[in-house]
Motif scaffolding. Structure first.
Motif, mmCIF file in Angstrom:
data_model
loop_
_atom_site.group_PDB
_atom_site.id
_atom_site.type_symbol
_atom_site.label_atom_id
_atom_site.label_comp_id
_atom_site.label_asym_id
_atom_site.label_seq_id
_atom_site.Cartn_x
_atom_site.Cartn_y
_atom_site.Cartn_z
ATOM 1 N N UNK A 24 8.194 -46.929 3.151
ATOM 2 C CA UNK A 24 8.561 -45.518 3.295
ATOM 3 C C UNK A 24 10.057 -45.320 3.497
ATOM 4 N N UNK A 25 10.756 -46.323 4.004
ATOM 5 C CA UNK A 25 12.160 -46.106 4.382
ATOM 6 C C UNK A 25 13.134 -47.171 3.895
ATOM 7 N N UNK A 26 12.691 -48.399 3.641
ATOM 8 C CA UNK A 26 13.632 -49.508 3.472
ATOM 9 C C UNK A 26 14.550 -49.336 2.267
ATOM 10 N N UNK A 27 14.003 -48.946 1.111
ATOM 11 C CA UNK A 27 14.847 -48.790 -0.074
ATOM 12 C C UNK A 27 15.907 -47.721 0.149
ATOM 13 N N UNK A 28 15.492 -46.589 0.735
ATOM 14 C CA UNK A 28 16.453 -45.509 0.993
ATOM 15 C C UNK A 28 17.528 -45.932 1.981
ATOM 16 N N UNK A 29 17.132 -46.649 3.022
ATOM 17 C CA UNK A 29 18.113 -47.107 4.007
ATOM 18 C C UNK A 29 19.134 -48.045 3.377
ATOM 19 N N UNK A 30 18.636 -49.005 2.588
ATOM 20 C CA UNK A 30 19.560 -49.987 2.009
ATOM 21 C C UNK A 30 20.530 -49.304 1.050
ATOM 22 N N UNK A 31 20.028 -48.372 0.228
ATOM 23 C CA UNK A 31 20.911 -47.658 -0.696
ATOM 24 C C UNK A 31 21.975 -46.878 0.068
ATOM 25 N N UNK A 32 21.594 -46.297 1.209
ATOM 26 C CA UNK A 32 22.558 -45.566 2.026
ATOM 27 C C UNK A 32 23.604 -46.520 2.596
ATOM 28 N N UNK A 33 23.166 -47.650 3.128
ATOM 29 C CA UNK A 33 24.102 -48.646 3.646
ATOM 30 C C UNK A 33 25.110 -49.049 2.566
ATOM 31 N N UNK A 34 24.575 -49.364 1.379
ATOM 32 C CA UNK A 34 25.431 -49.871 0.309
ATOM 33 C C UNK A 34 26.396 -48.791 -0.185
ATOM 34 N N UNK A 35 25.896 -47.563 -0.410
ATOM 35 C CA UNK A 35 26.754 -46.466 -0.886
ATOM 36 C C UNK A 35 27.843 -46.146 0.134
ATOM 37 N N UNK A 36 27.517 -46.328 1.399
ATOM 38 C CA UNK A 36 28.482 -46.002 2.453
ATOM 39 C C UNK A 36 29.546 -47.075 2.623
ATOM 40 N N UNK A 37 29.366 -48.227 1.984
ATOM 41 C CA UNK A 37 30.352 -49.299 2.078
ATOM 42 C C UNK A 37 30.331 -50.045 3.389
ATOM 43 N N UNK A 38 29.206 -49.979 4.112
ATOM 44 C CA UNK A 38 29.132 -50.642 5.419
ATOM 45 C C UNK A 38 29.280 -52.156 5.307
ATOM 46 N N UNK A 39 28.925 -52.745 4.141
ATOM 47 C CA UNK A 39 28.931 -54.202 4.000
ATOM 48 C C UNK A 39 30.263 -54.749 3.505
ATOM 49 N N UNK A 40 31.194 -53.864 3.164
ATOM 50 C CA UNK A 40 32.502 -54.297 2.673
ATOM 51 C C UNK A 40 33.478 -54.351 3.841
ATOM 52 N N UNK A 41 34.137 -55.467 4.066
ATOM 53 C CA UNK A 41 35.029 -55.570 5.230
ATOM 54 C C UNK A 41 36.198 -54.599 5.140
ATOM 55 N N UNK A 42 36.549 -54.062 6.285
ATOM 56 C CA UNK A 42 37.656 -53.122 6.386
ATOM 57 C C UNK A 42 38.964 -53.902 6.327
ATOM 58 N N UNK A 43 39.740 -53.682 5.266
ATOM 59 C CA UNK A 43 40.993 -54.435 5.099
ATOM 60 C C UNK A 43 42.015 -54.069 6.171
ATOM 61 N N UNK A 44 41.830 -52.912 6.814
ATOM 62 C CA UNK A 44 42.774 -52.508 7.858
ATOM 63 C C UNK A 44 42.429 -53.027 9.233
ATOM 64 N N UNK A 45 41.295 -53.702 9.353
ATOM 65 C CA UNK A 45 40.877 -54.242 10.649
ATOM 66 C C UNK A 45 41.714 -55.484 10.965
ATOM 67 N N UNK A 46 42.463 -55.475 12.075
ATOM 68 C CA UNK A 46 43.352 -56.612 12.378
ATOM 69 C C UNK A 46 42.634 -57.830 12.943
ATOM 70 N N UNK A 47 41.360 -57.698 13.287
ATOM 71 C CA UNK A 47 40.646 -58.823 13.891
ATOM 72 C C UNK A 47 40.451 -59.948 12.879
ATOM 73 N N UNK A 48 40.237 -61.134 13.406
ATOM 74 C CA UNK A 48 40.006 -62.293 12.542
ATOM 75 C C UNK A 48 38.698 -62.104 11.781
ATOM 76 N N UNK A 49 38.695 -62.284 10.463
ATOM 77 C CA UNK A 49 37.480 -62.046 9.687
ATOM 78 C C UNK A 49 36.401 -63.096 9.949
ATOM 79 N N UNK A 50 35.175 -62.672 9.788
ATOM 80 C CA UNK A 50 34.054 -63.605 9.729
ATOM 81 C C UNK A 50 33.653 -63.715 8.269
ATOM 82 N N UNK A 51 33.668 -64.939 7.736
ATOM 83 C CA UNK A 51 33.436 -65.156 6.307
ATOM 84 C C UNK A 51 32.316 -66.161 6.123
ATOM 85 N N UNK A 52 31.362 -65.796 5.286
ATOM 86 C CA UNK A 52 30.221 -66.675 5.023
ATOM 87 C C UNK A 52 29.832 -66.515 3.550
#
Length: 840
Positions: A24-52
């Motif tokens: 009922x919700x998972x596909x819509x949630x994931x599309x929202x996450x992806x469209x919102x760019x939540x999974x793309x690291x913020x290039x302006x964030x000064x903290x040390x990146x976590x990379x995997x």
């Protein structure tokens, strides 16, 4: 992150069913996450990146349970946790072209239509391979989304895309120029079915029973009377015709006097010498070994040490060559029977006996390995392996679980050169050309066009190596090729070296070790600081889902007025003991979950969280809060529940992202948050708040007593709704004024006092449920509890008496164990007293 964020999906905001329904919700949630760019690291964030880096799945079909465990389980958990900690998180997606196995799968599909690779030709076949890739790559990516994997889809990768082909070509050329690559005739593993070589790591050993043949090799010259015959045991008599020596161990007294003598190879009567070599196992057979450098890896090495010739009597199809003499023509299995018959007729077959042994097969198709001597490209490990060993030994790279480091060292310190040529069509072309006129080997410069003339004699009669490179050759570059190497890109500068590499322990050598070696070679730095190896899924079962379990909505939505003007993720000032207790225990859960994830104890993290949610929040506080929620002023209960729920959702989000996001979105629609993040994906991981340890300790007595009463009710067969009376005796001081709380949680009338009934003992408190009981059964129960109590006292005493424990263990650990011993002794004394009453 997108500049203007799309609204959260209505399907999640409006979901109101009792049980969570993923569809009922998972596909819509994931599309929202992806469209919102939540999974793309913020290039302006000064903290040390976590990379995997995603351990790139093969494009050979759908994902399997092992992928679900690693990708949807451990890796997504780590990525989401580090993202919530405020670290710019890059979890890099990608897929692998899968070389041999992909070609094998496509050939099998074509065979169903009666089409062969050879009939299609190389160009048409490669078109079929690309069609397969175009079909399955999107399917795999869809499945990764269904698992909830929070990968940065703005950076897709595929090992055969142009940028990766350039990286592989550059890598090969640099290895060649730096003398890490060479071409030589050496023995390789050959698959007669897949028609290609493969590495030592791709050999699977299967146990089976064959026949061990004992064969007499006649002396070439007249020997003194009484000289023993040379008897050799072999499971492969068809290769006898390729023997060029007989070897014995130099310390084997049975054969010392025979070294240097000549014998005749049965069937071909070739004179060969008896030689001494330390590689011979004197315990196998008679201690004498036939040496066949053309068809056995150990024999090839012995042959190299002694300058022996190489005879090849089996070809790439598994057929006997003209060099096989009397066995020429048939396949190797038929030739085996022919040779046995020949030996029998000549009186040279001494005996036969069954032997159960490990036989090498190609792991991709199960075909029995055929060692052949062929001209191949090899990567020399001589200078590449030592830095990779040092990186782990010095602690620059840590492998979890730590015992796998020993496995890593054992393999790396005995590593052999890596054959990288593969005689298939699908894969990265070897960037080498050969001149037919002068036999020159032509390797172009980096980024130079393909050569058209020989650089030595200027002939235009040149041709490219028809082989392709081992799949792992390109995979070894994954941590830096995905970031733009060999170019010096901004991504490469910011995100290399990476942080963690998570994968199954079975590819520690296939992939992890090679990434370490090639990262150090190409970048001068380790590719990651931590390797986390998980176990393998060995049984079939249902698809692993990230949507499991129910969290508690706590009726917050029924009291919006209680949250008006209140910031739900600010800790409320509670007055009741039970509210202050659950707030303190929530902070304990934060501490436990943080510590366990930091230590890569992911299973324990989930268990600790489940124990808190069900064992403390649901079983105790929610029950205690119900009267207040139904009462005239539910404000404190609602605000405490909202705060605890918010923190619990954050703690659980890395493990169960879909259901936690659904509940969090609904909670945020009723309550204001100081953390203005639109999603749990980017919300803050809880910081540890203040705890009231004295209150927690006092309440732990109540929790333990309640659990005992609940168990007694169940043992007595009482209906859940039935009320009963319970008497509490012994050391009841820690219970304080909380008899009402105990009664509410157990549906009993809790009173202080004792009677003649047999008690259950917990932390010095005697608990008696007022129901009719069988005296004999009660005595038996007390005796069982007494035996258990005696064992627990014994364990505590042994630990405290253990040499060095009280001196070396932290003071708080010693104090805790002494307090535990005191408590256990008190329980033991009470149980002994009760039993004496029964016996008296």
């Amino acid at each position: 992150m997108a500049t203007t964020l799309p609204a959260p999906p209505g399907s999640a905001l409006e979901f109101a069913e009792k049980n969570f329904r993923p569809a009922a919700v998972e596909t819509d949630l994931y599309e929202w996450w992806e469209r919102s760019g939540f999974f793309t690291p913020d290039e302006g964030n000064p903290n040390r990146p976590f990379v995997m880096m995603l351990p790139l799945p093969n494009v050979t079909g759908d994902l399997h349970l092992g992928h679900a465990l690693g990708f949807g389980g451990y890796e997504d958990l780590m990525a989401r946790w580090h993202r919530m900690k405020g670290e710019p998180t890059l979890w890099m997606p990608g897929t692998d072209h899968a070389g041999i196995i992909a070609q094998y799968v496509v050939e099998q599909e074509l065979a169903k239509e009666g089409i062969t690779r050879q009939a299609l030709g190389r160009e048409k076949f490669l078109e079929e391979m690309w069609r397969w890739m175009d079909l399955y790559r999107p399917r795999i990516e869809k499945q990764l989304r269904m698992l909830g994997c929070s990968l940065d889809w703005s950076r897709p990768n595929f090992t055969m895309e142009p940028s990766k082909q350039r990286a592989v070509r550059t890598h090969f050329i640099r290895l060649y120029k730096n003398k890490h690559l060479y071409r030589a005739d050496r023995i390789v593993h050959w698959c007669t079915k897949c028609q290609t070589t493969y590495s030592d790591l791709e050999v699977e050993h299967v146990e089976r029973t064959d026949t061990l043949y004992y064969v007499r090799y006649p002396w070439a010259d007249r020997m003194p009377a009484g000289t023993p015959d040379v008897i050799i045991a072999t499971t492969r008599p068809e290769t006898i015709v390729a023997d060029v020596a007989v070897a014995v161990h130099p310390d084997d007294a049975r054969w010392k006097a025979m070294v240097g003598k000549d014998v005749l190879v049965p069937g071909v009567e070739r004179r060969v010498k008896i030689i001494a070599d330390g590689a011979v196992d004197p315990t196998f057979g008679t201690g004498a070994l036939k040496i066949t450098p053309g068809h056995d890896a150990t024999d090839f090495e012995i042959g190299q040490r002694h300058g022996l010739p190489v005879l090849s009597v089996i070809d790439k199809r598994g057929m006997m060559t003209p060099a096989a003499g009397p066995l020429a023509g048939p396949d190797r299995e038929t030739a085996r029977q022919m040779m046995v018959e020949l030996l029998r007729n000549k009186g040279l077959l001494v005996k036969e006996e069954p032997i159960t042994h490990a036989v090498g097969v190609h792991e991709r198709c199960g075909t029995v390995d055929e060692p052949l001597v062929m001209k191949q490209w090899w990567v020399s490990m001589e200078r590449l392996a030592p830095p990779a060993i040092k990186a782990v030994r010095d602690g620059d790279i840590q492998i979890h679980p730590r015992y796998q480091e020993k496995v890593y060292f054992n393999w790396m310190e005995n590593i052999r050169d890596w054959p990288v040529s593969r005689q298939i069509w699908w894969g990265h072309s070897i960037p080498v050309w050969y001149c037919r006129d002068c036999d020159a080997v032509i390797v172009p410069d980096e980024d130079a066009p393909d050569p058209t003339r020989c650089t030595k004699c200027r002939s235009d009669d040149i041709y490219q190596d028809p082989d392709v490179l081992d799949t792992w050759f390109s995979s070894a570059l994954w941590p830096h090729s995905t970031l733009g190497w060999p170019d010096q890109t901004p991504d490469l500068k910011r995100y290399y070296p990476g942080s963690v590499l998570e994968t199954g322990y079975d590819i520690l050598f296939f992939w992890v070790a090679r990434m370490i070696m090639m990262g150090l070679e190409n970048m001068g730095e380790i590719p990651f600081h931590t390797v986390y190896l998980h176990g393998l899924v060995l049984v079939e079962g249902e698809k692993m889902s990230k949507s499991k379990g129910n969290l508690i909505s706590a009726q917050v939505e029924k009291h919006p007025e209680a949250l008006r003007g209140h910031v739900a993720d600010d800790r409320p000032d509670a007055t009741s003991d039970e509210a202050r207790w659950i707030l303190s225990r929530t902070e304990a859960a934060v501490a436990d979950c943080t510590r366990l994830i930091e230590g890569y104890h992911f299973g324990e993290y989930v268990s600790a969280l489940e124990s808190f949610v069900w064992g403390e929040l649901a079983d105790f506080y929610v029950e205690l809060a119900k009267p207040a929620l139904r009462g005239a002023d539910p404000t404190e209960a609602v605000r405490v529940l909202a705060y605890v729920l918010d923190r619990t959702l954050r703690l659980a989000h890395p493990s169960i992202p879909f259901i936690t996001e659904t509940i969090a979105l609904q909670l945020r629609s009723h309550a204001r948050m100081s953390d203005e993040s639109p999603s749990l994906v980017t919300a803050r991981w809880p910081m540890l708040g203040a705890r009231d340890l004295a209150l927690e300790e006092r309440f732990s007595y109540i929790v333990d007593v309640v659990r005992v009463i609940r168990n007694l009710r169940q043992d007595a067969g009482l209906e859940p709704s039935a009320r009963a009376k319970v008497l509490l005796g012994g050391n009841t001081k820690p219970l304080g004024q909380n008899l009402r709380v105990i009664g509410e949680l157990t549906r009993t009338e809790a009173l202080l006092g004792e009677d003649e009934g047999a008690p259950s003992m917990v932390r010095g408190v005697a608990v008696r449920l007022a129901v009719e009981r069988d005296p004999q059964a009660e005595r038996g129960r007390l005796e069982r509890e007494l035996a258990e109590a005696q064992e627990m006292v014994k364990r505590s005493k042994e630990l405290l008496a253990k040499p060095g424990f009280t001196e070396k263990a932290p003071a708080e650990v010693v104090a805790k164990e002494r307090a535990r011993l005191k408590e256990r002794e008190e329980r033991l004394n009470l149980l002994e007293t009760e039993l004496r009453k029964r016996r008296g």
